[in-house]
Motif scaffolding. Sequence first.
Motif: not given
Lengths: 173, 397
Positions: A33, A82, A85, A97, A99, A101, B26-27, B29-30, B35-36, B108-109, B112-113, B116-119
């Motif tokens: 990464a 990544v 995905g 979402n 946000t 966190e 990515g899929f 890991l998420e 991703s949190t 780092p990895g 990115f996740c 990607a979902i908006g964090k």
Amino acid sequence: MEKTTYMNPYLAGFFLGILLLVTIFITGRGLGASGAVKSAVVATTVSVAPAHAGDSRFYREYMDEHPESPLKNWLVFEVVGVVIGAFLSGLVSNRLNLTLEKIPTITNKVRIAGALTGGLLFGFGAQLGRGCTSGSALSGMAVLSTGGILTMMAIFGGAYAFAYFFRKLWLPR
Amino acid sequence: MGPLVPEIIGNELNFVVALLVGIAFGFILEQAGFSTSKKLVGLFYGYDFTVLRVFFTAGLTAMTGVLILTHYGVLDMSLVYVNPLFLWSALVGGVIMGLGFVIGGYCPGTSFCGAAIGKIDAMVFIVGSFIGVYIFAEGYPLFEDLYKAEFLGSPQIFETFGMSRGLFGFVLILVAVGAFWMVTYIEKRQNNGQKIDITPSKMVLPLTGVAVIIAFTAFFFPEKRETVLEKVSDKEFVNQLEIQSMSVDELALRLMLKDRNLQLIDVRTFEEFKEYTLPNAIHAELEEMFNKNMNNILNNREKVIVVFGDDDYSGKKAAALAKELGYKNVGYLSGGLIEFKSEILDFEAPGILPAARSLADKYKFRSSAAEKLPAIIEAAKPKEVKKEAPKRVLGGC
């Protein structure tokens, strides 16, 4: 507790392990990464300040390895993947979402400062340690590399050693 | 035989592979919750060990797979990227990353996740990591000494500990299973009895069982490499094998005719090879027969492949190894280089002139060979002998 359900950790780990194995078998290298960040930094510097980049050994060494374009790098493509995905996963699991966190006991500013500082340290450390949690620790473990496993122990050991001092960032009390 | 890049999958196609691998990475890991940041740092405060479970299960699965593929000779580890070991930068860099982990909540990895979902915090983390890399790049002359200090090659951990590959795999899996049980206990205490791990309780014992069985098989697997090498080290075994051989006269004739179909393989040491070898011979010691790049050479059905060592036995041993590895078309030089030298190159007329015609023919042939071959050998001597290092893929972060 959040209501979103995640995959069983052992199952996810198994899938991740199989993916890593397939990657090693096909490409002869593991996942990564932070290398993509490096490529992007080099690409930016080279296009913004080409003269400066030409003077510095760090950029020159990298450009020698990537004669066509600094972004034509395996990890850059992988990290683009990544992001795609993870986005798809968030989409199917309804987790998209926008946000910030954080725990309720810290302010937004503190969280942002923490994330920025943490990212800076991680980015720097990953350059020095030749890889991050993915490239060095995880992939290193898969090929039983002494260097990778040592870096992994240093990452987790370091995190545990410093965890106490930053507990207020994570534990609401 | 893997890795498939660059021969089977070209370098351009490899970028497509990278993209697909990334999507899957990515899929997963998420889906695992990476991703949190709350889940990620949970491991350091004892309230959520998901990261540890996913991470070690993944590492062990891949490691076991690599062990098995290497064992069956499907994967050539000498072509796989093994992270180099620079002692100090690995330790100092690792500790700095650990500090970044507990302050920033991501690596780092995973950042990115998260991004990607908006964090937003993950996006800020990425910005931070750009700055971190930039600082390293600009200050490179300052850090270079530390960066390059104590280079110890690219050892694998079982070599460092002097264990066999399988034994190390065995120990590692047992340690991981122990750790999984322990963290579940800690987690429960930290969360006042509430369970974080969603693995059903009735699955825990079977899973442990599976892991232990895999560990045992890893332990008891003798390496194919070791077994084969041991087999051909047995003199009786090698001697009773029927392997095609080439006489020194035939070799001399083929060399004089500059036979292009002849592929000679010198199995002596590299120093001896550099010093003196037969025309167009390539060098490959016994161990190198396992390497992927030998595959094309030893499998070539168009050529007459002849291995040779100093004596008859060392050539036959190498040919036996090739046979064991499934290369059917490999013969050896009968009598080895020593006989070739004494019978052909240093051929001298016997004291009494041979009356028999066959002997006369042999005399004529050998003396003309003795006359012409040294020049041919000398002319074919490679001007600069460089050992081609196996092309390892550049990897890492």
